[in-house]
Design an enzyme around this catalytic site. Structure first.
Site, PDB file in Angstrom:
ATOM      1  N   THR A  83       0.860  -1.172   0.000  1.00  0.00           N
ATOM      2  CA  THR A  83       0.000   0.000   0.000  1.00  0.00           C
ATOM      3  C   THR A  83       0.897   1.222   0.000  1.00  0.00           C
ATOM      4  O   THR A  83       1.960   1.202   0.633  1.00  0.00           O
ATOM      5  CB  THR A  83      -0.924   0.037   1.234  1.00  0.00           C
ATOM      6  OG1 THR A  83      -1.433   1.365   1.421  1.00  0.00           O
ATOM      7  CG2 THR A  83      -0.195  -0.363   2.496  1.00  0.00           C
ATOM      8  N   CYS A 196      -1.580   4.840  -5.580  1.00  0.00           N
ATOM      9  CA  CYS A 196      -2.402   4.007  -4.705  1.00  0.00           C
ATOM     10  C   CYS A 196      -2.468   2.653  -5.370  1.00  0.00           C
ATOM     11  O   CYS A 196      -2.694   2.568  -6.582  1.00  0.00           O
ATOM     12  CB  CYS A 196      -3.802   4.588  -4.522  1.00  0.00           C
ATOM     13  SG  CYS A 196      -4.924   3.490  -3.626  1.00  0.00           S
TER      14      CYS A 196
END
Length: 230
Positions: A83, A196
């Site tokens: 992430t 992202c």
């Protein structure tokens, strides 16, 4: 081959992309029946997201730090955090382990430099776009970072958390993202960082004439290089 420690589950939708890409990369490098040596700790994203909303980054850091320590004990030789947003707490996670953490912003900046990019736009969660931990890391490589305005950031963030993180791929959201990519190009961006790990589920290079740098692809390849390089 070295063993990769994955900190995943944020969301599991993108973590499965990491697992696939790393194994595909190892197979391409080594051939035959080779696959990656991976230790995975997958957290409950609902707990992490609630802490993010509450601004309790210290508890987030403790959870991920303890998970990273568990990966090290299980034989991992590096840590890959699946992430972008949670790289905010890397300075705390490193206190829990002696392993190298392959930082997504570092390898992304290096990929941009390799293509001669000097000015790039950054898409991601509102934390990634609005806080300095990511853009400043990119800037340390001499890159100029452009971020969307506040309304655009809200749109991007809503799509990530309300759609992509739960596996929803909506054509209307795709068009909004691509319109934003074009707007960022008009503001001087030579490329756009898909900062992202879920954004690559929605748009990819085939959708845009402007260069898109998918951090999931870049980060996973860096993990492959770590595992396979002697």
């Amino acid at each position: 081959m070295k063993t990769i420690g994955l900190l995943g589950g944020m969301s599991w939708e993108s973590t499965q992309s990491y697992y696939r890409l790393i194994n595909e990369g190892v197979k391409e490098r080594l051939g035959g029946l080779n696959s990656a040596k991976i230790v995975l700790h997958s957290v409950n994203f609902a707990e992490i997201e609630a802490l993010q909303r509450a601004g309790d980054w210290q508890t987030c850091a403790n959870i991920l730090g303890q998970a990273a320590r568990g990966l090290e004990r299980a034989g991992a030789q590096c840590i890959v955090i699946c992430t972008n947003t949670m790289h905010k707490v890397v300075p705390h996670i490193i206190k829990y382990v002696s392993l190298p953490i392959i930082h997504v912003a570092d390898v992304t900046a290096q990929a941009l430099q390799a293509r001669g990019i000097e000015r790039a736009a950054l898409l991601g969660t509102r934390f990634t776009m609005s806080e300095p931990f990511y853009a400043e890391r990119l800037s340390s490589y001499g890159l100029e970072v452009i971020v969307p305005n506040q309304d655009e950031q809200t749109m991007v963030d809503n799509v990530i958390y309300q759609e992509l993180c739960i596996g929803q791929i909506n054509p209307s959201s795709k068009q909004q993202y691509l319109a934003l990519v074009n707007a960022l190009r008009d503001r001087g961006a030579q490329a756009v960082i898909l900062g992202c790990t879920e954004i690559g589920l929605l748009i990819n290079q085939q959708d845009s004439e402007l260069m898109l740098f998918d951090t999931t692809l870049i980060h996973a390849q860096a993990a492959v290089n770590f595992a396979c390089d002697t």
